[in-house]
Each structure stands twice: as structure tokens, then as C-alpha cells.
Design a protein around this motif. Sequence first.
Motif, PDB file in Angstrom:
ATOM      1  N   ASN A  65       0.797  -1.245   0.000  1.00 24.50           N
ATOM      2  CA  ASN A  65       0.000   0.000   0.000  1.00 24.50           C
ATOM      3  C   ASN A  65       0.821   1.284   0.000  1.00 24.50           C
TER       4      ASN A  65
ATOM      5  N   GLY B  35      -3.723  10.320  -5.938  1.00 28.44           N
ATOM      6  CA  GLY B  35      -3.743  11.599  -5.236  1.00 28.44           C
ATOM      7  C   GLY B  35      -2.521  12.442  -5.555  1.00 28.44           C
TER       8      GLY B  35
ATOM      9  N   SER C 188       0.808  11.246  -3.894  1.00 28.32           N
ATOM     10  CA  SER C 188       1.319  10.052  -4.581  1.00 28.32           C
ATOM     11  C   SER C 188       1.939  10.443  -5.921  1.00 28.32           C
TER      12      SER C 188
ATOM     13  N   HIS D 259       5.305  11.981  -5.373  1.00 26.36           N
ATOM     14  CA  HIS D 259       6.290  11.034  -4.864  1.00 26.36           C
ATOM     15  C   HIS D 259       7.119  10.401  -5.982  1.00 26.36           C
TER      16      HIS D 259
ATOM     17  N   GLY E 112      -2.867  17.758  -0.633  1.00 32.63           N
ATOM     18  CA  GLY E 112      -2.346  17.001   0.500  1.00 32.63           C
ATOM     19  C   GLY E 112      -2.997  15.647   0.658  1.00 32.63           C
TER      20      GLY E 112
ATOM     21  N   GLY F 107      -5.664  13.529   1.653  1.00 27.79           N
ATOM     22  CA  GLY F 107      -7.095  13.605   1.976  1.00 27.79           C
ATOM     23  C   GLY F 107      -7.521  12.532   2.956  1.00 27.79           C
TER      24      GLY F 107
HETATM   25  C1  TPP Z   1       5.765   5.431   0.657  1.00 27.15           C
HETATM   26  C2  TPP Z   1       4.683   5.822   1.617  1.00 27.15           C
HETATM   27  N1  TPP Z   1       4.865   6.867   2.430  1.00 27.15           N
HETATM   28  C3  TPP Z   1       3.873   7.252   3.284  1.00 27.15           C
HETATM   29  C4  TPP Z   1       2.682   6.579   3.318  1.00 27.15           C
HETATM   30  C5  TPP Z   1       1.592   7.027   4.295  1.00 27.15           C
HETATM   31  N2  TPP Z   1       0.438   7.614   3.549  1.00 27.15           N
HETATM   32  C6  TPP Z   1      -0.669   6.922   3.318  1.00 27.15           C
HETATM   33  S1  TPP Z   1      -1.818   7.783   2.512  1.00 27.15           S
HETATM   34  C7  TPP Z   1      -0.849   9.154   2.469  1.00 27.15           C
HETATM   35  C8  TPP Z   1      -1.368  10.415   1.834  1.00 27.15           C
HETATM   36  C9  TPP Z   1      -1.592  10.240   0.377  1.00 27.15           C
HETATM   37  O1  TPP Z   1      -2.043  11.455  -0.193  1.00 27.15           O
HETATM   38  P1  TPP Z   1      -2.562  11.515  -1.676  1.00 27.15           P
HETATM   39  O2  TPP Z   1      -1.756  10.639  -2.537  1.00 27.15           O
HETATM   40  O3  TPP Z   1      -2.659  12.932  -2.079  1.00 27.15           O
HETATM   41  O4  TPP Z   1      -4.003  10.834  -1.613  1.00 27.15           O
HETATM   42  P2  TPP Z   1      -5.303  11.262  -0.758  1.00 27.15           P
HETATM   43  O5  TPP Z   1      -5.023  10.875   0.663  1.00 27.15           O
HETATM   44  O6  TPP Z   1      -5.500  12.722  -0.913  1.00 27.15           O
HETATM   45  O7  TPP Z   1      -6.393  10.432  -1.323  1.00 27.15           O
HETATM   46  C10 TPP Z   1       0.376   8.914   3.078  1.00 27.15           C
HETATM   47  C11 TPP Z   1       1.450   9.914   3.209  1.00 27.15           C
HETATM   48  C12 TPP Z   1       2.550   5.466   2.446  1.00 27.15           C
HETATM   49  N3  TPP Z   1       1.430   4.727   2.400  1.00 27.15           N
HETATM   50  N4  TPP Z   1       3.540   5.128   1.592  1.00 27.15           N
END
Ligand code: TPP
Length: 579
Positions: A432, A456, A459, A462, A486, A488
Motif C-alpha cells: 500500500n 492523489g 502520490s 512522490h 495534500g 485527503g
Molecule cells: C511510501 C509511503 N509513504 C507514506 C505513506 C503514508 N500515507 C498513506 S496515505 C498518504 C497520503 C496520500 O495522499 P494523496 O496521494 O494525495 O491521496 P489522498 O489521501 O488525498 O487520497 C500517506 C502519506 C505510504 N502509504 N507510503
Amino acid sequence: MNHTESLTRYVGHFIDELVANGVDDIVISPGSRSTPLAMTAAEHTGMNHWIHLDERSASFFALGMAKQQKKPVALVCTSGTAAANYYPAIVEAYYSRVPLVILTADRPHELRDVGAPQAIDQIHMYSHFVKWFQEVALPESSDHMLRYIRSLAARACHTVSDGNQGPVHLNFPFREPLVPDFTLENVWGTRTNGFHTHITGERHLDSQNLDLLKQKIQSHKKGLIVCGPQWDEDLPEQVTQLAKVLQLPVLADPLSQIRAGEHEKDHVIESYDAILKSPKLREKMKPDFIIRFGAMPVSKPYMLMLKENQDISHFVVEDFEGHREPTTSSTEFIYADGKAFCKALTQDSSDLFFDKEWLNFWQESNRIAKATLLEDRGKEPLTEGHVFSELMELLPEQGTIYVGNSMPVRDLDTFMLTSPKSIRVLANRGVNGIDGLASSALGAAAHGEEVTLILGDLSFFHDLNGLLVAKQYGIRLRIIVINNQGGGIFSFLPQAQHPDHFEALFGTPLDIDFEKVVSMYGGTFSRVESWSHLRDELLETREGLSVIEVITRRDENANWHRSKWKAVEEAIEQEIEGL
Ligand SMILES: Cc1ncc(C[n+]2csc(CCOP(=O)(O)OP(=O)(O)O)c2C)c(N)n1
């Protein structure tokens, strides 16, 4: 034989054996120590080679390609942190069972642990996240050693696909000079037919064990068939046939490959996540028994239902091995080929009768939930959930959705309704991560497949490096970025009640203009703020990389979802008598 000739023949035989074993694609990141592998792979006419500068993105690119092609993909990089950058994708590949052949170059033994440049300890460096590790012998070209290196390649290819698929790691020490000589005759050698072939068979449940299982479920009235994430496109037909014969509902995860396709879907329940969000409905809709295929579903409420009702008789079918059951419910694992198991139970089910009312109850609840979830679609300002409904409707007849983690995979779960279209759904649900998603989707699209990635903004950020291959190879990929400034998903968590820290630690808005980044990689970009604009964009066919940014708001999104879940609960309670 001199050094260069030995090196050339040794690596030549190795690459030739990979090709003979069906490895057609290799992803190479530049470096010096890996020169023998990189040049030889590029020289072999049976191998497509892809150059990818950033090893982290390169390994996710290979992962996405292996998933889409359903074949092992090889990776080559140099020593040191280059190899360390493969780590996240290897972990993902291990847990999501994807066959990757990892080839890292290394210093020879006399240059290890003595301060030589770019030398780290690469022995077992991916720990137990690979199925097999071998430190390869230094190149030699005696007949014996050429047979050795071929057998190593054949074994690596067999091991990645044997049982649960997954990555293997071969670490190659090379001494200088590193450049092979392709003017030599017969660099690839002559392969003996049937060299190190492996014969394996399907795992069946014998009739005695099938009878035992039947006895266990016979006394029950209310059963569920559940299918979690899995990539076998032949399984849906068998699972839905079984459901039809047993007259049971099938709770189908969006990554089960059951929601879309030509198979019959009368028994398929897509909205179980929204239904089971309600504690009241979870209590009323709890089954006596569950037979599950695939990994644990994405749905958290489904998991909660299992945790809250440990008396449910629970059967999990695993093709080979594994223990994917995190709820501590008393589970019986059935180790048998899922399709063969379905067929056997379908054919031998005449003495199994379950409650028809129970099936009707699920089907009716599903119908009500779907209608409620789709209410006001297109009439409100853009909502994250309904972006998925639009996407499902406007996708071409055939293609792949690569879905990001966090809210996108959850919104897909809620809003991907059954469809006769041939749509594969891929995701990185092994662990995940929000990393490597652009690269994974580009890997899935690299051979010309129609792929849409939806993810998102964090992501997307990243893995911006991953976009480079889209430009280099002109890969066509459509990316939908849900930009809610950010993370969500965190707005749904208790952390959201702590405003002093929330934005800095969890919300983490980026405030980045993605348009500039996309244009840097030669892609087209459109920022969408209305339904009509989104529809126009989804219907547009573009070459190369195209990015659609959908602007939403995190706070509104959380409230919107909550109101939908409440509405589903109320509608089912109102419309179904006796609930
Ligand atoms: C490599 C990694 N780092 C951190 C996380 C923790 N994490 C889970 S969801 C998230 C936020 C994702 O934000 P976004 O991609 O904008 O999607 P949204 O939550 O807005 O749907 C994070 C940082 C993770 N799952 N994987």
C-alpha cells in the motif's frame, strides 16, 4: 581464454538463458560495474531493453510491466545505493507476488569491505523480501561454468514463478575490464533443448477433503463468497459460476477482476463496503460462513465485520501458500488452485442449499446502496467519489486502470460498479505504498496497452522522476491526479481533530504547479474544475503522457463521504422490510 572472452561468453550465456526462459524485458539503470550485463542484454535481439535513470522508479516500472504482461521482468543496476534504491519495489513485489529477476553488479571479493568506492554489502541485501538469493561466481568460460551460469538463469526464472510468484536476486561480482567483446563468434553459445526445465502440476482438493468442507458448510444457511485482490483473469468466471450454483452473493473487491468483464454478474455485490460501514447493517448482514479467494479485500468495514464476529466459519483459498488473514478469526486455509477448487465445488454441489432470502437481501441492499451513492451525480460541484463513476462510464471498452493507494483505491471500491467492459484493475496493494505509482503505470502501459492511472497529489509528487520514461519512449499514459492539496485520507482519522498539528504533520499541502512539471516531461496537462470539462477530457484521445488534474477540497470531501454513508444506511433501513 582471456578475461574479456570469458566475461563475454559467461554473461552471454546467462542473458541467452533468461531469454530462453521467457524474460523478454529488462530495465537497465546506467552504471559502470553493471556494464557486462547492460551491454549484453542490449546486444541480445530477443530482449527488449528499457533504460531508466532512477533505480527506484526503474524497479516500479518493471513491477508494473510484470503485472500487466504476467511475465517475469529483469532489472539491472550497478553497485551501492543504486541497488538500495530497488528496495521499495522489491518489497511491494514480494507481498503482491510479482515475478522480478533482480541483477545487481558488485565489486569482486577482494574489493569488498576495504573502502573501495561504491561498495556496500550486497549479500542478502533484500533480506527475506526475495524468494531466492545467489552470489554469482566470477565469470569463467569453462564448459562447466557456462553450464553453471545457464542453470542459474533457468533456476532464477523458474523460482520467480514457482508457487507464489515474487522477486529473486542475483548479485554479480565483476572484475575490470568490464566491456564485453561482441565480435567473438557464438557469444550466446548453443543451448541444449530442455535444459533445466521444470514440470509442475495444479494443486487440487481431493474428494475426501472436498466432502469435509461440504459437511462444514452444509449446516449453515447464510454464506458469502468473497474475492479480494488477485490478477488471474480466468478466476472470475469460475467464482461467479460457483456463486450461481450455490445461490450465494459474491462480495467482489475492485481489484478482484470480478466487477468488469463478460462473465455473469447477477450475484456480484459491489457496494458491500458502503453497506458494511454501518455498524447496524454489519450486525444484521453477518454471514454464517465465508469462502474467500484472493488477498484480504481493501474494505475496512469488511475486516471489521470479521473482527466483530469471530464465530463466522471462515475458509481462505490460497493457490500455493500464505496466511493472509489479519483478523484472528478462526480460519481454515485451503491450499488448492482457486479455479480448480471452484470447478470441483460447482460440480459437486447438488446437496448444498442456502437461504434464498439471504441472497435477495444482499442483492436488494446492493441495489439501494448503488442508487443512493449515485444520487446527485453531476449536479454538485466536483466530488472525488463521482470522478470514479465518470471514469468507469467513459473508459473505452478495453483497458487497464492503475489505481493509487490512499483514497483513490477506496473511492474505486465504492464507485466502480459492475460493467461488461474488459477492464483490468491493477494497484500496488502488497504494502500500500504511495511511492512508485507513475512508474508502475508506465510499466503497465509500456507495450502499448490503454492505461489510466488515477491517484492523489502526494502520490503523484512522490514519483515525478518516473515520468521521464514517458518522454524517452513516448509511452501513452493518461494520469488523473485528484488534487486536494495534500493527504485527503487523514481527514477521516482522529488526527484531524488536532488542528495544532494536523496540517503540518498530516495534511501536508504541496502547493506545486504540476502543469510545469508535466510540460518538463513533454506531457499535456489540463486542470479540471467542472463535470463537463472532466467528461470532455476523459473522451479525448491523446498521445504520450497526458495529465488531468481534478481540483477538490479535503474538508468537503470527508463530509461528502460521511453524508453518503449515512444516506446508504438510512435508505436500506427504510426500504427493506423487517430490517
Ligand atoms: C511510501 C509511503 N509513504 C507514506 C505513506 C503514508 N500515507 C498513506 S496515505 C498518504 C497520503 C496520500 O495522499 P494523496 O496521494 O494525495 O491521496 P489522498 O489521501 O488525498 O487520497 C500517506 C502519506 C505510504 N502509504 N507510503
